[in-house]
Design a protein around this motif. Sequence first.
Motif, short mmCIF file in Angstrom:
data_model
loop_
_atom_site.label_atom_id
_atom_site.label_comp_id
_atom_site.label_asym_id
_atom_site.label_seq_id
_atom_site.Cartn_x
_atom_site.Cartn_y
_atom_site.Cartn_z
N GLU B 170 0.80 -1.34 0.15
CA GLU B 170 -0.04 -0.02 0.01
C GLU B 170 0.93 1.31 -0.03
OE1 GLU B 170 -2.80 0.11 3.50
OE2 GLU B 170 -3.48 -2.13 2.55
N VAL B 171 2.02 1.14 0.95
CA VAL B 171 2.75 2.40 0.78
C VAL B 171 3.35 2.70 -0.56
CG1 VAL B 171 4.80 3.46 1.92
CG2 VAL B 171 3.14 2.36 3.28
N ARG B 172 4.05 1.50 -1.09
CA ARG B 172 4.75 1.85 -2.13
C ARG B 172 3.77 2.34 -3.22
NH1 ARG B 172 7.66 -3.99 -1.88
NH2 ARG B 172 8.76 -3.68 -0.09
N ASP B 173 2.48 2.05 -3.24
CA ASP B 173 1.48 2.28 -4.36
C ASP B 173 1.25 3.68 -4.20
OD1 ASP B 173 1.16 0.11 -5.76
OD2 ASP B 173 -0.69 -0.55 -4.63
N LEU B 174 1.36 4.21 -2.99
CA LEU B 174 0.86 5.46 -2.57
C LEU B 174 2.10 6.30 -2.89
CD1 LEU B 174 -1.27 6.77 -0.46
CD2 LEU B 174 0.40 6.73 1.40
N ILE B 175 3.31 5.96 -2.75
CA ILE B 175 4.54 6.79 -3.24
C ILE B 175 4.39 6.89 -4.85
CG2 ILE B 175 7.02 6.67 -3.37
CD1 ILE B 175 6.84 5.37 -0.74
N ASN B 176 4.00 5.65 -5.48
CA ASN B 176 4.13 5.58 -6.99
C ASN B 176 3.12 6.74 -7.52
OD1 ASN B 176 6.07 3.99 -7.70
ND2 ASN B 176 4.95 2.12 -7.17
N ASN B 177 2.04 6.66 -6.65
CA ASN B 177 0.91 7.59 -7.15
C ASN B 177 1.17 9.09 -7.21
OD1 ASN B 177 -0.80 5.58 -7.90
ND2 ASN B 177 -1.82 5.55 -5.95
N MET B 178 1.90 9.40 -5.96
CA MET B 178 2.45 10.79 -5.87
C MET B 178 3.63 11.06 -6.49
SD MET B 178 1.94 11.28 -1.72
CE MET B 178 3.23 9.99 -1.45
N SER B 179 4.24 10.11 -7.14
CA SER B 179 5.59 10.35 -7.67
C SER B 179 5.74 11.31 -8.78
CB SER B 179 6.40 9.21 -7.96
OG SER B 179 5.89 8.66 -9.20
N LYS B 180 4.65 11.55 -9.66
CA LYS B 180 4.74 12.45 -10.67
C LYS B 180 5.00 13.91 -10.67
CE LYS B 180 1.51 9.33 -12.99
NZ LYS B 180 0.54 9.12 -12.32
N ASP B 181 4.38 14.43 -9.41
CA ASP B 181 4.37 15.84 -9.31
C ASP B 181 5.15 16.21 -8.00
OD1 ASP B 181 0.73 15.89 -8.98
OD2 ASP B 181 2.42 15.05 -7.97
N LYS B 182 5.89 15.20 -7.42
CA LYS B 182 6.48 15.70 -6.21
C LYS B 182 7.87 15.19 -6.58
CE LYS B 182 2.83 15.04 -3.14
NZ LYS B 182 2.21 16.32 -3.22
N CYS B 183 8.85 15.54 -5.55
CA CYS B 183 10.35 15.26 -5.38
C CYS B 183 10.35 14.27 -3.94
CB CYS B 183 11.17 16.48 -5.26
SG CYS B 183 12.62 16.36 -4.88
N ILE B 184 10.59 13.12 -4.16
CA ILE B 184 10.82 12.22 -2.95
C ILE B 184 12.05 11.57 -2.76
CG2 ILE B 184 9.59 10.18 -2.09
CD1 ILE B 184 7.30 10.72 -4.04
N ILE B 185 12.59 11.62 -1.50
CA ILE B 185 13.70 10.80 -1.15
C ILE B 185 13.38 9.80 -0.16
CG2 ILE B 185 15.95 10.95 0.00
CD1 ILE B 185 16.17 13.54 -0.82
N VAL B 186 13.56 8.59 -0.50
CA VAL B 186 13.29 7.39 0.36
C VAL B 186 14.46 6.75 0.98
CG1 VAL B 186 11.91 5.44 0.53
CG2 VAL B 186 11.04 7.21 -1.22
N SER B 187 14.56 6.63 2.18
CA SER B 187 15.51 5.70 2.50
C SER B 187 15.25 4.20 2.66
CB SER B 187 16.50 6.09 3.85
OG SER B 187 16.16 5.65 4.88
N THR B 188 16.06 3.19 2.57
CA THR B 188 15.37 2.12 2.91
C THR B 188 16.56 0.82 2.91
OG1 THR B 188 13.96 0.10 2.20
CG2 THR B 188 15.04 1.60 0.28
N HIS B 189 16.30 -0.25 3.69
CA HIS B 189 17.26 -1.32 3.53
C HIS B 189 16.69 -2.40 2.69
CE1 HIS B 189 19.66 -0.39 6.81
NE2 HIS B 189 18.55 -0.09 7.78
#
Lengths: 243, 239
Positions: B170-189
């Motif tokens: 769900e969270v990944r979908d959320l990020i994907n949906n917002m990615s077009k008009d935002k600038c996103i930095i995600v840290s992850t393992h």
Amino acid sequence: MHSFCAVFKRELKSYFTTPVAYVFLVVFLFFSGYLTFKQGFFEIRQADMQAFFMNMPLLFVFMVPATSMRLWSEERRIGSIELLLTLPITVTQAVLGKFFAAWLFLVIALALTFPMVITVSFLGNPDAGLIITGYLGSVLMAGGFLAVGCFFSAVSKNQVISFVLSVVACAILVYAGLPSTLNYLSTFLPAGLVSAIGNISLQSHFESLQKGVLEFKDLSYFVLLIIGWIAGCSFILDERKAS
Amino acid sequence: MISINELRRNFGPIVAVNGVSFNVGKGEVLGLLGPNGAGKSTLMKMLACFQKPDSGTATICGYDIIENPVEVRKSIGYLAENVPLYNEMTVGDFLNFICDAREIKGKNRKQALDRIVPMCSVESVYHQTIDTLSKGYKRRVGLAQTLIHDPDVLILDEPTDGLDPNQKHEVRDLINNMSKDKCIIVSTHILEEVEAVCSRTIIIAKGEILVDSTPEKLKKEHQCGLDEIFRKITRTKAA
């Protein structure tokens, strides 16, 4: 201003959503009444609140640090300070918001001692001015102690350490100015220094307000005390917030 | 939208971030990868104006993180690593507090809450105390807090850590949906996450950038999976 209001509102509400406020109020109201009557409120046979106000420094030395110890220690311990200070809020706004919320809470606690005023008014004809300046002195003293507590709360993540340091600092502020302490100090310190210590202490300023004397120097003492410790708190928090 | 210039931060003798520079533009989802202690969180904390850099600076949406921290914080949504929240508050009270702090009032507040509450699926716990929520719900509340003002820049420190597979999805979908008009930095393992959401990836270790590329390019260059690439690159650095 909206940031200050947001912090103020949240903080004040948080007292009443946790048992903190109720425990504090019950203990404070019980001891403020108990000490007044124990110290001969009836025996004095005077319709005034001197017996009530003279216990305030002792009560506040313990009760105010109990209110202030969580202000920043807890934020730092659970990490919510990272949330708070990544919102568009400056450290000073956050410190002032929390300080005034805690101060208002202590004012509410003092206001709830109104049955004492009713009792005195019922028994005689008390001087309203004395009661008002007595309450004003208590409110200012609560603010002063709270500013001290706020500072020590920012110093340590551990609430117990914050509490102990605040109690010691507040106790020094009160007891340094007691006649017995000043008499002892005058045996080996020059008179000028002893009088300076007496003036730095909160006791003489509180006492003059209690006597109904409203002087600029007493009011400015409390204002400076509050501003100084709050500024110290903001500084230390800005330096150590992320450590 | 984000421009980082020689950011450096030490903790005593430990170098956490060592002269990092890069730019991130609109529409990019940057995956910040690195072993524990690589400096990812410190870098993000500096961008969120929580920690001050020892030297260097960064601008976000045109505002400098040192000179204009309040403006920077207004334009970003920051989700901290352990999702700190005020546990004694209810979800509703908490989100209203965030609106107060971000000056979202009246009609705008209603619209923001109507948008964010279903988006982060917190309707069912709206009146519940945060303390009583599961880890997954707490993280959703944290995400709601991050997104409530619809910021242009998102800084998410391990947003899916501790979530179950459905919630991660769900969270990944959320990020994907917002990615077009935002600038996103995600840290992850989680390397599969990089493949799922990131358009670009930076691998850092010991505070320095080792690789700045896209997940596809990396796989092509090394002819193996991201897991193996990550091990190869970060172990070489450790040695």
